[in-house]
Design an enzyme around this catalytic site. Structure first.
Site, PDB file in Angstrom:
ATOM      1  N   GLY A  23      75.732  50.386  26.275  1.00  0.00           N
ATOM      2  CA  GLY A  23      76.381  49.271  25.587  1.00  0.00           C
ATOM      3  C   GLY A  23      77.382  49.661  24.528  1.00  0.00           C
ATOM      4  N   ASP A  47      87.550  56.370  27.139  1.00  0.00           N
ATOM      5  CA  ASP A  47      86.827  56.660  28.383  1.00  0.00           C
ATOM      6  C   ASP A  47      87.817  56.631  29.546  1.00  0.00           C
ATOM      7  OD1 ASP A  47      85.130  56.822  30.544  1.00  0.00           O
ATOM      8  OD2 ASP A  47      83.691  55.375  29.757  1.00  0.00           O
ATOM      9  N   CYS A 263      57.075  41.756  31.126  1.00  0.00           N
ATOM     10  CA  CYS A 263      57.656  41.790  29.780  1.00  0.00           C
ATOM     11  C   CYS A 263      56.742  42.528  28.808  1.00  0.00           C
ATOM     12  CB  CYS A 263      57.922  40.378  29.285  1.00  0.00           C
ATOM     13  SG  CYS A 263      59.157  39.465  30.254  1.00  0.00           S
TER      14      CYS A 263
END
Length: 311
Positions: A23, A47, A263
């Protein structure tokens, strides 16, 4: 607690780096939106596989382009190969003259050597592109969305590579100067000497900026997984060797829900790595970002992410 201190007026350069897929681009883009609220801001992508344009949903190239819909924000994608080609075109006369006077190579050999790719020099020129834009002082804040760790380290250690290259060229020049002084009695500096001095100043300028914690900050971005923890540790340690101190870290994509067995198990595993990172990097301020059910792309979702990143 979110990221802190980025709106300090003395801070000019903010870099986001880490493992691929954690991220970095999202964090850098959200930070750019945040800083553009009060400062004229430019965000770079270094990048080679650029994703900044996708994140902002806007076409970009190697020139600063205003981000539509955001006041005070511009963006560009650094083209390192193009920057190196431009550098060679602009300085080929000086470089060839230094090689010609400092070696026994003939013109044909020099042309052949000059045409060869120089390992790592594209990263050097990519960073020089950023430094040149910072020197123009058209913006208040500069944000860098770096490539994954290995490429980012080459970028950030590029001053040493450039310094080594300058030293080789300077050694050739000193041999020539010695011979001129020995036989002519006096040496008159030329454009080759001016070029080497300029490159040496560029090296010092980059090093000084990266190592000045008042003007530059590197923010590590990671996720709570074993490989990401290991790579983050290597990144922080290697940056430290070059005098670049990491003070803040973002742990992204953290599961907060206990609503199902998956979860609960995922959260339990992630908590193990979060605690590991807090122990391993106890000197870093850590920002936890919960996982998002939808893709973060475009100004609206980036604005929502920005609120979590700086809350």
């Amino acid at each position: 607690m979110g990221l802190k201190g980025l709106k300090d007026a003395s801070l000019k350069l903010i870099l986001f780096g880490g493992k691929g897929g954690v991220g970095k681009t999202t964090c850098a883009s959200a930070a750019a939106l945040f800083l553009a609220e009060d400062f004229k801001t430019l965000i770079f992508s270094t990048d080679p596989a650029h994703s900044l344009a996708d994140s902002l949903e806007q076409k970009l190239d190697d020139k600063p382009r205003e981000v539509k819909g955001v006041k005070n924000l511009s963006a560009l994608e650094v083209n390192a190969e193009k920057a190196l080609s431009k550098f060679k075109t602009e300085h080929q006369d000086e470089i060839k003259k230094i090689v010609e006077t400092g070696t026994n190579l003939d013109a044909e050999d020099i042309d052949s050597v000059f045409a060869l790719p120089i390992p790592g020099m594209d990263e050097v020129m990519g960073f020089k592109t950023m430094i040149d834009l910072i020197d123009e002082a058209k913006f208040d804040k500069y944000i860098v969305d770096t490539a994954p760790t290995g490429h980012a380290l080459r970028l950030l250690t590029s001053p040493k590579l450039l310094d080594d290259w300058v030293k080789v060229m300077a050694k050739m020049r000193w041999k020539y100067r010695y011979m001129v002084e020995r036989f002519a009695g006096k040496y008159e500096p030329d454009k080759g000497d001016d070029f080497l001095l300029s490159m040496k100043k560029t090296v010092k300028k980059i090093e000084d900026l990266l190592r000045d914690t008042n003007k530059s900050e590197f923010i590590a971005v990671t996720i709570p997984e074993d490989m990401a923890v290991l790579e983050t540790a290597r990144l922080i340690n290697n940056l430290g060797k070059y005098g670049i101190k990491v003070r803040q870290m973002v742990i992204n994509n953290v599961v907060e829900s206990n609503g199902c067995e998956f979860c609960r198990e995922k959260r339990k595993e992630q908590e193990k790595y979060i605690n590991l990172m807090r122990g391993k990097f106890n000197g870093l301020k850590t920002t936890i970002i919960p996982s998002c059910p939808h893709e973060i792309k475009g100004l609206k979702t980036l604005a929502d992410f920005k609120n979590r990143l700086f809350s």
